[in-house]
Design a protein around this motif. Structure first.
Motif, mmCIF file in Angstrom:
data_model
loop_
_atom_site.group_PDB
_atom_site.id
_atom_site.type_symbol
_atom_site.label_atom_id
_atom_site.label_comp_id
_atom_site.label_asym_id
_atom_site.label_seq_id
_atom_site.Cartn_x
_atom_site.Cartn_y
_atom_site.Cartn_z
ATOM 1 N N GLU A 9 -95.332 -41.707 -120.314
ATOM 2 C CA GLU A 9 -94.796 -41.040 -121.500
ATOM 3 C C GLU A 9 -95.151 -41.717 -122.821
ATOM 4 N N LEU A 49 -96.800 -39.996 -125.840
ATOM 5 C CA LEU A 49 -96.098 -39.112 -126.778
ATOM 6 C C LEU A 49 -95.541 -39.859 -127.992
ATOM 7 N N ASN A 83 -95.888 -39.229 -131.927
ATOM 8 C CA ASN A 83 -95.162 -38.140 -132.590
ATOM 9 C C ASN A 83 -93.974 -38.616 -133.426
ATOM 10 N N LEU A 136 -95.069 -31.987 -137.212
ATOM 11 C CA LEU A 136 -93.802 -31.691 -136.525
ATOM 12 C C LEU A 136 -92.661 -31.613 -137.534
ATOM 13 N N ARG A 176 -87.726 -30.632 -134.606
ATOM 14 C CA ARG A 176 -88.567 -30.621 -133.404
ATOM 15 C C ARG A 176 -88.855 -32.046 -132.937
ATOM 16 N N ARG A 177 -89.154 -32.944 -133.876
ATOM 17 C CA ARG A 177 -89.436 -34.343 -133.543
ATOM 18 C C ARG A 177 -88.253 -34.951 -132.791
ATOM 19 N N MET A 220 -85.841 -33.355 -131.180
ATOM 20 C CA MET A 220 -85.657 -32.686 -129.888
ATOM 21 C C MET A 220 -86.626 -33.242 -128.844
ATOM 22 N N VAL A 221 -87.889 -33.400 -129.220
ATOM 23 C CA VAL A 221 -88.900 -33.935 -128.304
ATOM 24 C C VAL A 221 -88.535 -35.368 -127.900
ATOM 25 N N GLN A 262 -85.678 -35.214 -125.387
ATOM 26 C CA GLN A 262 -86.192 -34.749 -124.088
ATOM 27 C C GLN A 262 -86.932 -35.874 -123.365
ATOM 28 N N MET A 263 -87.733 -36.621 -124.104
ATOM 29 C CA MET A 263 -88.467 -37.727 -123.496
ATOM 30 C C MET A 263 -87.479 -38.768 -122.957
#
Length: 145
Positions: A73, A76, A79, A88, A92-93, A95-96, A99-100
């Motif tokens: 991972e 990623l 980002n 981004l 969104r940043r 949220m990602v 999630q990670m």
């Protein structure tokens, strides 16, 4: 089985001498490990995430089961830092990022949360910039001489 980044950091932090720490970092050298150390110690790497704790649900799966590894991972991570993916949106940043974190083993998610705020040494107190710099002399450190 390969150690998780969190296990490598713990091993290095527990090592008694500077020479042992350097050898362990070199023995477990990986793109993921170096990326984490660069984010933490390079002053030119600036987080685009809010400082402090992150509202995520830690993955409680046992080691080696239903979670992904930082070793995969880490790709990623660009980002979440200035100049990495400025297209981004902030929502969104974040949220990602969450999630990670939720996909990683809880120990590795903690490493990322500490690293984004440059606080890896809060947990791994005996891993210093000097040790990292000696272990990886080819890394160019921004904002440091």
């Amino acid at each position: 089985m390969r150690l998780m980044i969190s296990e490598v950091l713990q091993k290095v932090s527990n090592a008694k001498t500077k020479a042992e720490k350097i050898k362990l970092l070199q023995d477990y050298n990986s793109d993921a490990l170096r990326t984490i150390l660069i984010i933490n110690f390079d002053e030119s790497v600036v987080s685009m995430l809010p400082e402090g704790s992150v509202p995520y649900k830690p993955n409680e799966s046992p080691k080696g089961t239903e979670h992904t590894l930082l070793e995969k991972e880490y790709r990623l991570l660009f980002n979440f830092f200035k100049g990495g993916n400025d297209s981004l949106t902030q929502t969104r940043r974040e949220m990602v990022f969450i999630q990670m974190l939720e996909g990683l083993h809880a120990d590795e998610a903690e490493v990322i949360v500490l690293t984004k705020d440059k606080k890896l040494t809060d947990k791994y107190k005996r891993i210093t910039f000097n040790v990292v710099q000696e272990a990886f002399p080819n890394i160019k450190w921004g904002g440091r001489s």
